[in-house]
Design an enzyme around this catalytic site. Structure first.
Site, PDB file in Angstrom:
ATOM      1  N   HIS A   1       8.541   9.072  18.266  1.00 24.51           N
ATOM      2  CA  HIS A   1       9.531   9.938  18.148  1.00 24.51           C
ATOM      3  C   HIS A   1      10.750   9.339  17.531  1.00 24.51           C
ATOM      4  O   HIS A   1      10.774   8.027  17.378  1.00 24.51           O
ATOM      5  CB  HIS A   1       9.925  10.595  19.495  1.00 24.51           C
ATOM      6  CG  HIS A   1      10.644   9.787  20.288  1.00 24.51           C
ATOM      7  ND1 HIS A   1       9.986   8.991  21.258  1.00 24.51           N
ATOM      8  CD2 HIS A   1      11.735   9.123  20.425  1.00 24.51           C
ATOM      9  CE1 HIS A   1      10.620   8.119  22.074  1.00 24.51           C
ATOM     10  NE2 HIS A   1      11.860   8.431  21.388  1.00 24.51           N
TER      11      HIS A   1
ATOM     12  N   HIS B   1      15.236   5.550  13.926  1.00 20.98           N
ATOM     13  CA  HIS B   1      13.778   4.849  13.627  1.00 20.98           C
ATOM     14  C   HIS B   1      12.728   5.291  14.472  1.00 20.98           C
ATOM     15  O   HIS B   1      12.724   5.946  15.482  1.00 20.98           O
ATOM     16  CB  HIS B   1      14.205   3.354  13.989  1.00 20.98           C
ATOM     17  CG  HIS B   1      14.485   2.892  15.494  1.00 20.98           C
ATOM     18  ND1 HIS B   1      15.985   3.239  15.783  1.00 20.98           N
ATOM     19  CD2 HIS B   1      13.622   2.958  16.674  1.00 20.98           C
ATOM     20  CE1 HIS B   1      15.821   3.021  17.141  1.00 20.98           C
ATOM     21  NE2 HIS B   1      14.608   2.829  17.678  1.00 20.98           N
TER      22      HIS B   1
END
Length: 265
Positions: A120, A208
Site C-alpha cells: 500500500h 512510497h
C-alpha cells in the site's frame, strides 16, 4: 537518512462495509444536560465470552508474537482502534518476480529482512479512533473522496525508510510521478483528521510502496552500496517502466479489523 515514517499493518481482517448505527461525534456527551443516568451495576464478562466476539468495541488483541515482534507505536487500550488511510496496491505476478530478485539481494546485507504481506501507499499516520467514531470518520472520508478521479502513478525509485521510533526499517519504491495527486488526497484526509482532533500526515511526505521490512534501524547496512545495487536491479528489470506504473482506483481505510473502500471516479 530517515524519511517519512510508515506504520505497518498485518493483512488480517475481512472486508466490512457495514457498521452499527452509532453516530456520536468526538466531544459529544454521553447524555443530555439535566439528565442523570441511573447507576447500573456492571459485572465483568468472562474471557471465554469475550473471545467469541472479536469484532466488538474492545478491539483486536495486542500480541507482538503474531506480527514478527513489531511493537505498537501506541499502547492498546480497550475501545481504541488503530486506524490507517492508504491506497492499496494489488501485486501482480511480474511485481512479485521483481521482489523475488530484490529481496534476496538485500538479505545479503540484512538477513532478517522479510517481504511485506500486503502492499500500500500511506495517506495518513496511524491514529487511534474510539469504536463509536469509526462510522462517522469513514463517512467523512467518503464525502471528501467523491470528487477525486482515478490516476496513474509511477513508483520506481528505491529508498530506505524507518518509522519514527527507529524500531523498524523498510525498503520501499518512492513515487516519482503522480506526487501531486497524492498530495491532494492527503490534503483531504488531513481535513478529516482535523475534524476528529487526530494527527495529520507528515510535512513534505515521501509517498512510497514498501517492499520489505525488518526490526531495528538497518539504514547503515542498506544505504550506500546496497541501495545502488537494488536500484540497478529495478532499472534493469524487464518491462519495469510498465510494471511500476500503477492505476489508482480507490482509497481504503483500515480500522482495527475492519476495512472500508472508497472508489475514485
Amino acid at each position: 537518512m530517515s524519511a517519512a515514517p510508515l506504520v505497518g499493518y498485518s493483512s488480517s481482517g475481512s472486508e466490512d462495509e457495514s457498521e452499527d448505527g452509532m453516530r456520536t461525534r468526538p466531544g459529544d456527551g454521553s447524555h443530555r444536560r439535566g439528565q442523570s443516568p441511573l447507576p447500573r451495576q456492571r459485572f465483568p464478562v468472562p474471557d471465554s465470552v469475550l473471545n467469541m466476539f472479536p469484532g466488538t468495541e474492545e478491539g483486536p488483541e495486542d500480541d507482538s508474537t503474531k506480527h514478527g515482534g513489531r511493537v505498537r507505536t501506541f499502547p492498546h487500550e480497550r475501545g481504541n482502534w488503530a486506524t490507517h488511510v492508504y491506497v492499496p496496491y494489488e501485486a501482480k505476478e511480474e511485481f512479485l518476480d521483481l521482489l523475488d530478485v530484490l529481496l534476496p539481494h538485500a538479505q545479503t546485507y540484512v538477513p532478517r529482512l522479510v517481504r511485506m504481506k500486503v502492499f500500500h501507499l500511506s495517506l495518513s499516520q496511524s491514529v487511534v479512533l474510539r469504536h463509536h467514531w469509526i462510522l462517522p470518520f469513514v463517512q467523512a472520508l467518503k464525502a471528501r473522496m467523491t470528487s477525486f478521479h482515478r490516476f496513474f502513478f509511477t513508483a520506481n525509485q528505491v529508498k530506505i525508510y524507518t518509522n519514527q521510533e527507529k524500531t523498524r526499517t523498510f525498503i520501499g519504491l518512492e513515487v516519482t510521478s503522480g506526487h501531486a495527486q497524492f498530495l491532494d488526497l492527503v490534503s483531504e484526509v488531513d481535513r478529516v483528521m482535523e475534524e476528529f482532533n487526530l494527527t495529520t500526515f507528515y510535512q513534505d511526505p515521501s509517498f512510497h510502496l514498501s517492499l520489505a521490512w525488518c526490526v531495528g534501524d538497518a539504514r547503515l547496512q542498506l544505504e550506500g552500496q546496497c541501495l545502488q545495487e537494488l536500484q540497478a536491479i529495478v532499472d534493469g528489470f524487464e518491462d519495469a517502466e510498465v510494471l511500476l506504473r500503477v492505476h489508482t482506483e480507490q482509497v481504503r481505510c483500515k480500522s482495527g479489523n475492519k476495512f472500508f473502500s472508497m472508489p475514485l471516479k
